[in-house]
Design an enzyme around this catalytic site. Sequence first.
Site: not given
Ligand SMILES: NC(=O)c1ccc[n+]([C@@H]2O[C@H](COP(=O)([O-])OP(=O)(O)OC[C@H]3O[C@@H](n4cnc5c(N)ncnc54)[C@H](OP(=O)(O)O)[C@@H]3O)[C@@H](O)[C@H]2O)c1
Length: 251
Positions: A145, A131
Amino acid sequence: MKALITGASSGIGRQMAIYLSSLGCDLILASKNQTALEQLQQILTTKSKIVLIDLKDEKKVKDLYMLIKKEDIDILINNAGFGLFGNCDESDLQTELDMIDVNIKAVHILTKLVLKDMIKKDKGYILNVASAAGLLKGGPLMSTYYATKSYVVNFSLAIYEELRRKKSNVHISVLCPGPVNTNFNKTANVKFNLKSLSPEYVAKYAIDNMYKKHKLLIVPGLKTKLGIILSRFVPTKLLLRITYKIQKRKG
Ligand SMILES: NC(=O)c1ccc[n+]([C@@H]2O[C@H](COP(=O)([O-])OP(=O)(O)OC[C@H]3O[C@@H](n4cnc5c(N)ncnc54)[C@H](OP(=O)(O)O)[C@@H]3O)[C@@H](O)[C@H]2O)c1
């Protein structure tokens, strides 16, 4: 080509799956949510397998590695992760320990074990999703985080240099997005006051920069790029105050 994507059930990971499939890549889709993964499978144009896994379980992460070793993957995408909002003295300890297991420990285990195999084959791609938070000096109100994402950035950068010195054909990239419009906010209990990028855009940008350009540090969005560059010139204590104010508006 075959890729494993963790956290493929929603957001950035889901869009990465759709884009990689459109490029002809077979997929292993991992997360906890069976229904979401099955719905995703329906719209993919290449072969895919589902692995239901809670990545906070170290043993299951090691089992996942054994499975992908047999599958002989070309691309590992460590995307699963989540955040939590709140002062460190008030936020839930167990949720933070789980976050460390998912955001750091699972990424560490899969990167390290898959890296060994890829080095032996002298080919492969690893994309670790960190991130923009991981490029700053600390994230008050989301301290755990930000710290987990710093780990992912620094871990990945160090491996890049080790690979370069080996003249390896294995490539590692680290994705550092700012706000992206996904379920992340709901899980972390925050709302973004900044304009968010779409997960479709971020996924395509990340894959193209990893696969076609072999970029090390991938930062989508001009505003985020500029913010990170500017932050390097701001004294640490002032930067922490600014970050706190930005974070506070999200709560
Ligand atoms: N959105 C933002 O603003 C942003 C910015 C910078 C970085 N990121 C990073 O991008 C990545 C993806 O996040 P996103 O934004 O796409 O959010 P999201 O829509 O909430 O997706 C998160 C994913 O991680 C999985 N996950 C979470 N905990 C888990 C666990 N214990 N075991 C297996 N899978 C798990 C979730 O699957 P389940 O269905 O199992 O819950 C989901 O598929 C993350 O690493 C996040 O930190 C996001």
